[in-house]
Write an enzyme that holds these catalytic residues in place. Structure first.
Site, PDB file in Angstrom:
ATOM      1  N   GLU A   1      -0.339   6.008  13.693  1.00 48.12           N
ATOM      2  CA  GLU A   1      -0.155   6.823  12.678  1.00 48.12           C
ATOM      3  C   GLU A   1      -0.157   8.297  13.375  1.00 48.12           C
ATOM      4  O   GLU A   1       0.783   9.161  13.131  1.00 48.12           O
ATOM      5  CB  GLU A   1      -0.882   7.200  11.480  1.00 48.12           C
ATOM      6  CG  GLU A   1      -0.778   7.921  10.493  1.00 48.12           C
ATOM      7  CD  GLU A   1      -1.469   7.861   9.139  1.00 48.12           C
ATOM      8  OE1 GLU A   1      -1.185   8.508   8.151  1.00 48.12           O
ATOM      9  OE2 GLU A   1      -2.325   7.079   9.315  1.00 48.12           O
TER      10      GLU A   1
ATOM     11  N   HIS B   1      -9.892   1.798   0.592  1.00 48.04           N
ATOM     12  CA  HIS B   1      -8.559   1.882   0.728  1.00 48.04           C
ATOM     13  C   HIS B   1      -8.083   1.170  -0.657  1.00 48.04           C
ATOM     14  O   HIS B   1      -8.261  -0.100  -0.884  1.00 48.04           O
ATOM     15  CB  HIS B   1      -8.070   0.682   1.847  1.00 48.04           C
ATOM     16  CG  HIS B   1      -6.434   0.695   2.068  1.00 48.04           C
ATOM     17  ND1 HIS B   1      -5.640   1.542   1.175  1.00 48.04           N
ATOM     18  CD2 HIS B   1      -5.825   0.194   2.761  1.00 48.04           C
ATOM     19  CE1 HIS B   1      -4.285   1.076   1.483  1.00 48.04           C
ATOM     20  NE2 HIS B   1      -4.392   0.422   2.677  1.00 48.04           N
TER      21      HIS B   1
ATOM     22  N   LYS C   1      -9.629   7.975   2.567  1.00 50.02           N
ATOM     23  CA  LYS C   1     -10.088   6.798   2.389  1.00 50.02           C
ATOM     24  C   LYS C   1     -11.552   6.558   2.953  1.00 50.02           C
ATOM     25  O   LYS C   1     -11.816   5.480   2.916  1.00 50.02           O
ATOM     26  CB  LYS C   1      -9.150   5.601   3.189  1.00 50.02           C
ATOM     27  CG  LYS C   1      -7.639   5.691   2.313  1.00 50.02           C
ATOM     28  CD  LYS C   1      -6.784   4.638   3.240  1.00 50.02           C
ATOM     29  CE  LYS C   1      -5.452   4.445   2.471  1.00 50.02           C
ATOM     30  NZ  LYS C   1      -4.621   5.551   2.638  1.00 50.02           N
TER      31      LYS C   1
ATOM     32  N   PHE D   1       2.163  -3.214   3.968  1.00 50.19           N
ATOM     33  CA  PHE D   1       2.502  -4.569   4.579  1.00 50.19           C
ATOM     34  C   PHE D   1       4.119  -4.803   4.304  1.00 50.19           C
ATOM     35  O   PHE D   1       4.562  -4.663   3.173  1.00 50.19           O
ATOM     36  CB  PHE D   1       1.777  -5.692   4.004  1.00 50.19           C
ATOM     37  CG  PHE D   1       0.392  -5.906   4.613  1.00 50.19           C
ATOM     38  CD1 PHE D   1      -0.234  -4.948   5.647  1.00 50.19           C
ATOM     39  CD2 PHE D   1      -0.448  -6.958   3.905  1.00 50.19           C
ATOM     40  CE1 PHE D   1      -1.138  -5.171   6.220  1.00 50.19           C
ATOM     41  CE2 PHE D   1      -1.881  -7.183   4.753  1.00 50.19           C
ATOM     42  CZ  PHE D   1      -2.007  -6.088   5.613  1.00 50.19           C
TER      43      PHE D   1
ATOM     44  N   HIS E   1      -2.516   8.398   6.172  1.00 49.62           N
ATOM     45  CA  HIS E   1      -2.760   7.033   5.548  1.00 49.62           C
ATOM     46  C   HIS E   1      -4.306   6.298   5.967  1.00 49.62           C
ATOM     47  O   HIS E   1      -5.021   5.747   5.415  1.00 49.62           O
ATOM     48  CB  HIS E   1      -1.730   5.888   5.902  1.00 49.62           C
ATOM     49  CG  HIS E   1      -1.832   4.554   5.137  1.00 49.62           C
ATOM     50  ND1 HIS E   1      -1.613   4.477   3.797  1.00 49.62           N
ATOM     51  CD2 HIS E   1      -1.765   3.180   5.674  1.00 49.62           C
ATOM     52  CE1 HIS E   1      -1.677   3.094   3.577  1.00 49.62           C
ATOM     53  NE2 HIS E   1      -1.740   2.617   4.552  1.00 49.62           N
TER      54      HIS E   1
ATOM     55  N   CYS F   1       0.923  -1.220  -0.133  1.00 48.27           N
ATOM     56  CA  CYS F   1       0.065   0.129   0.001  1.00 48.27           C
ATOM     57  C   CYS F   1       0.901   1.222  -0.007  1.00 48.27           C
ATOM     58  O   CYS F   1       0.412   2.436  -0.101  1.00 48.27           O
ATOM     59  CB  CYS F   1      -0.928  -0.084   1.054  1.00 48.27           C
ATOM     60  SG  CYS F   1      -1.933  -1.544   1.341  1.00 48.27           S
TER      61      CYS F   1
END
Length: 460
Positions: free
Chosen positions: A361, A387, A382, A447, A350, A209
């Site tokens: 975050e 996402h 998002k 990830f 994010h 991502c």
């Protein structure tokens, strides 16, 4: 190793990695400005010697719509999330997502055979790229050149192709001869070059991502290195398939609590957040050296000023529990762009609507901005786009560029219940206006522990 060779390697590493520590020390006199004589001496091009890199166009394909419709929906707080229609999701705990239901590939291709031979993620990248090129008013002559690059980020690549062709194989049906090239994550960049005629640097970037942001940062470095005057760059993803849903459902990563109210499901930083909602789409930017853009009288949205990439080295899916890796990334990106924390007027976070990401975050932002963190508008778009995985960095960079050009700060929708651990200004539920934006940041995590941050500045 001869000292001159060591210094050449050091300067190259500094440009590619954004680490001033790699720059060779000056033998005498005051320290040279970043990107100045210590780099110019190695003949790395005008951009490497300090020329600015600017954004002249953006294009987006999303569940909210494309182009101007996307921006209007975003600023209006519209959700693109609904019940899945592309396949039967009833067997999964999550039955919702942000699909680009009305998207058609063929209108965006000059050669329809190229559309038939490639995956949906490549189709969306093509559409977003053409939108960006149109906004930038970029002529064909500027594209059909060895000075024009294309870099595309994606997490899955041709997931739709892989799944459909594997089903054909299992059923004893014929597998398409285009299966392998269509599913490769670099094919999107390649097919854009074939359609547009770009013969400069061309490749794909794969980092889950964070891929879209890494692609944009890599493009910045490529141009600073003097390898291109123009770059079409961003991220694209079309991984909303039954197999993807099965995998993410097994991880218990997606939201399954709001199947009956899909537009309220993605609620980043809210205390009742319950997992991410998958989306698809693409976001592409046209980058140019300042000299190239000015020479042709291009519209300039903003400057792409800084970039950094770090890794948590902590866990394959969970961010660092103190936000350390992201904090380092944000700090380095700001330094790379020459931007102070009090100049930042917007952060596109994010913000995945998962318990861990949003908490960590927030911690990372606090580590970098200190008390000033409470003064910076932060939103997770998002909440509206879902996402989009590898496309997220491209779409969210486009959002930052539009913010820099318009001053419109998109909201974080569905924010209703404050979380004591997420206590910053998330621009809840309604857009706002910044009169003269100075700088903006987009950050993404992937990830594997990947972190990426890019910094935009006002062009003056």
């Amino acid at each position: 190793m001869p000292s001159c060779r060591r210094e050449c390697i050091a300067a190259s590493l500094a440009l590619l990695l954004g680490a001033d520590a790699y720059l060779p020390a000056q033998r005498a006199g005051p320290a040279a400005p970043r990107g100045s004589s210590s780099v110019r001496m190695f003949g790395l091009g005008a951009a490497a010697a300090g020329e600015r890199i600017v954004v002249t166009g953006v294009g987006v394909v999303s569940a909210l719509g494309n182009g101007d419709d996307f921006w209007k929906g975003l600023v209006g707080g519209k959700s693109g999330i609904d019940t899945i229609q592309g396949f039967d999701a009833s067997k999964f705990p999550t039955t919702i997502g942000a699909e680009c239901l009305d998207f058609e590939a063929k209108p965006w291709f000059e050669n329809v055979k190229n559309a038939k031979a490639t995956d949906r993620y490549s189709h969306m990248a093509m559409a977003a790229a053409r939108m960006a090129i149109e906004e930038a008013q970029l002529p064909d002559a500027a594209l059909q050149s060895e000075r024009a690059a294309i870099i595309l980020g994606t997490a899955f690549g041709g997931m739709d192709t892989f799944e459909k062709q594997h089903l054909n194989f299992d059923k004893g049906k014929k597998v398409s001869p285009f299966t392998v090239p269509a599913l490769l994550p670099n094919t999107g960049a390649g097919i854009l070059a074939i359609e547009l005629g770009c013969t400069g640097p061309n490749y794909g970037v794969v980092s889950a991502c964070a891929a879209g942001s890494h692609a944009i940062g890599t493009a910045l470095r490529q141009m600073q290195y003097g390898e291109a005057d123009v770059c079409i760059v961003g991220g694209s993803e079309a991984a909303m398939t039954p197999f993807s849903y099965a995998g993410f459902s097994a991880m218990k990563a997606m939201c399954s609590s709001y199947n009956d109210a899909p537009q309220t499901a993605s609620r980043p930083f809210d205390a009742t957040r319950a997992g991410f909602v998958m989306g698809e789409g693409a976001g592409m930017l046209v980058l140019e050296t300042e000299a190239h853009a000015k020479a042709r009288g291009a519209p300039i949205l903003c400057e792409l000023a800084g970039y950094s990439a770090t890794c948590d080295a902590n866990h394959i899916t969970t961010p660092h529990p103190e936000g350390a890796g992201l904090a380092s990334c944000l700090k380095k990106a700001l330094a790379d762009g020459g931007v102070s924390i009090d100049e930042v007027d917007y952060i596109n976070a994010h913000g995945t609507s998962t318990a861990y990401n949003d908490k960590f975050e927030t911690m990372a932002i606090k580590k970098v901005f200190g008390e000033h963190a409470k003064n910076v508008p932060i939103s997770s778009t998002k909440s509206m786009t879902g996402h989009t995985l590898g496309a997220a960095g491209g779409i969210e960079a486009a959002i930052c560029a539009k913010f820099m050009a318009t001053g419109d700060v998109p909201p974080t929708i569905n924010y209703a219940t404050p979380d004591p651990e997420c206590d910053l200004d998330y621009v809840p539920n309604a857009a706002r206006k910044v009169l003269k934006p100075r700088a903006a940041i987009s950050d993404n995590l992937g990830f594997g522990g990947h972190n990426a941050a890019i910094v935009f500045k006002a062009y003056e």
